[in-house]
Scaffold this active site. Structure first.
Site, mmCIF file in Angstrom:
data_model
loop_
_atom_site.group_PDB
_atom_site.id
_atom_site.type_symbol
_atom_site.label_atom_id
_atom_site.label_comp_id
_atom_site.label_asym_id
_atom_site.label_seq_id
_atom_site.Cartn_x
_atom_site.Cartn_y
_atom_site.Cartn_z
ATOM 1 N N ARG A 44 -9.229 -15.001 3.044
ATOM 2 C CA ARG A 44 -9.475 -14.698 4.455
ATOM 3 C C ARG A 44 -10.943 -14.895 4.806
ATOM 4 N NH1 ARG A 44 -4.794 -10.916 5.107
ATOM 5 N NH2 ARG A 44 -4.660 -10.185 7.239
ATOM 6 N N ARG A 101 7.444 -5.562 15.154
ATOM 7 C CA ARG A 101 8.030 -5.748 13.819
ATOM 8 C C ARG A 101 8.169 -4.437 13.027
ATOM 9 N NH1 ARG A 101 3.248 -9.190 10.743
ATOM 10 N NH2 ARG A 101 1.787 -7.464 10.524
ATOM 11 N N ARG A 136 -7.901 -7.025 14.409
ATOM 12 C CA ARG A 136 -7.410 -7.974 13.394
ATOM 13 C C ARG A 136 -7.509 -9.410 13.907
ATOM 14 N NH1 ARG A 136 -1.846 -5.261 12.371
ATOM 15 N NH2 ARG A 136 -1.419 -6.915 10.869
ATOM 16 N N LYS A 184 3.502 -15.302 8.261
ATOM 17 C CA LYS A 184 3.188 -15.697 6.880
ATOM 18 C C LYS A 184 4.089 -14.969 5.868
ATOM 19 C CE LYS A 184 -1.200 -14.439 7.031
ATOM 20 N NZ LYS A 184 -1.300 -13.904 8.399
ATOM 21 N N ARG A 209 4.338 -0.547 10.147
ATOM 22 C CA ARG A 209 3.026 -0.459 9.520
ATOM 23 C C ARG A 209 2.056 0.320 10.403
ATOM 24 N NH1 ARG A 209 1.390 -6.374 7.459
ATOM 25 N NH2 ARG A 209 -0.599 -5.628 8.251
HETATM 26 P P1 AMP Z 1 -1.876 -8.216 6.122
HETATM 27 O O1 AMP Z 1 -0.746 -7.472 5.509
HETATM 28 O O2 AMP Z 1 -2.119 -9.558 5.486
HETATM 29 O O3 AMP Z 1 -1.775 -8.299 7.627
HETATM 30 O O4 AMP Z 1 -3.195 -7.361 5.806
HETATM 31 C C1 AMP Z 1 -3.338 -6.033 6.290
HETATM 32 C C2 AMP Z 1 -4.779 -5.626 6.162
HETATM 33 O O5 AMP Z 1 -5.190 -5.652 4.782
HETATM 34 C C3 AMP Z 1 -5.791 -6.519 6.877
HETATM 35 O O6 AMP Z 1 -5.920 -6.205 8.254
HETATM 36 C C4 AMP Z 1 -7.056 -6.244 6.080
HETATM 37 O O7 AMP Z 1 -7.616 -4.987 6.441
HETATM 38 C C5 AMP Z 1 -6.523 -6.112 4.661
HETATM 39 N N1 AMP Z 1 -6.498 -7.418 3.942
HETATM 40 C C6 AMP Z 1 -5.409 -8.099 3.507
HETATM 41 N N2 AMP Z 1 -5.758 -9.226 2.898
HETATM 42 C C7 AMP Z 1 -7.103 -9.286 2.929
HETATM 43 C C8 AMP Z 1 -8.071 -10.223 2.484
HETATM 44 N N3 AMP Z 1 -7.704 -11.365 1.854
HETATM 45 N N4 AMP Z 1 -9.381 -9.938 2.711
HETATM 46 C C9 AMP Z 1 -9.770 -8.808 3.321
HETATM 47 N N5 AMP Z 1 -8.915 -7.885 3.795
HETATM 48 C C10 AMP Z 1 -7.582 -8.121 3.602
#
Ligand code: AMP
Length: 227
Positions: free
Chosen positions: A97, A136, A181, A22, A170
């Site tokens: 989400r 990554r 996740r 994404k 990360r």
């Molecule tokens: P991402 O960078 O999108 O993979 O997000 C990393 C982490 O941030 C996720 O595993 C969640 O803990 C948190 N996170 C990101 N976006 C959301 C969301 N829309 N709702 C809840 N938690 C989020």
């Protein structure tokens, strides 16, 4: 969400599990269409780094691979969406989400006479996601994304884009957190596919292939959705 004045001409959502690509695809669409990528993951990581109240509350949850509370995420996204650069149109990456988040977004858009142009589901198998996430990393200078298997810098150890020689991985891109996740994705986020199908805005795309091929498919979908 409270009613807030928005002037976004296009709203695109990228749906998909962690590791579906994404972020990579959102950045490419940003360049192609002049839209602004809004990643709630990035906004939360910034809040954690800045030690804001939201960041302090989110840190442990993110490290465990669980979802941060709807309230925190919705507030963070709403604050970002009203900034002037979002007037060009936005690509939501990692938001919504949960159904609560999707309904909050609908409310915010409706109160501003906006609508979702397309919610694009990037479809990838679980086993492939694990490979993608565990390999990554990004350039510490400009944030360009790389991958041990799929996208190495042309000169080992040097960023193609800015020449920086330090890279970052990360904290949550590790095997244990990836499992949580994926569980969170299947339980809480995957139901949004039917949610947007019901609204008639869902587009599906096979995201198992190479980055460039997926980008070409997405470009066609987005062009179509922005007419
Ligand atoms: P991402 O960078 O999108 O993979 O997000 C990393 C982490 O941030 C996720 O595993 C969640 O803990 C948190 N996170 C990101 N976006 C959301 C969301 N829309 N709702 C809840 N938690 C989020």
């Amino acid at each position: 969400m409270d009613a807030t004045t928005l002037t976004t001409p296009a709203v695109l959502i990228l749906l998909g599990p962690p590791g579906a690509g994404k972020g990579t695809q959102a950045r490419m669409l940003e360049d192609t269409f002049g839209l602004v990528q809004l990643s709630t993951g990035d906004l939360l990581r910034d809040a954690v780094a800045a030690r804001t109240e939201a960041g302090k509350a989110a840190k442990a949850v993110m490290e465990a691979g669980d979802l941060v509370s709807d309230e925190i995420v919705i507030d963070i996204l709403r604050d970002r969406m009203v900034q002037p650069d979002c007037a060009k149109g936005v690509i939501l990456d990692g938001f919504p989400r949960t159904t609560v988040q999707a309904e909050a977004l609908d409310g915010l858009l409706a109160s501003n006479d906006q609508k979702i142009n397309a919610a694009i589901s990037l479809e990838v198998e679980d086993a492939e996601m694990v490979v993608r996430i565990s390999g990554r990393y990004t350039c510490a200078g400009c944030g360009e994304g790389y991958h041990d298997k799929y996208k190495r810098p042309a000169k080992d150890g040097t960023c193609d884009k800015c020449g920086h020689t330090e890279f970052m991985r990360r904290a949550d891109d590790n095997a244990e957190t990836v499992a949580s996740r994926l569980t969170a994705y299947h339980a809480q986020t995957a139901p949004l596919i039917s949610y947007y199908e019901g609204q008639g805005v869902l587009k599906r795309t096979d995201a198992m292939g190479r980055i460039e091929g997926i980008a070409r498919d997405l470009e066609v979908i987005v062009r179509d959705a922005m007419i």
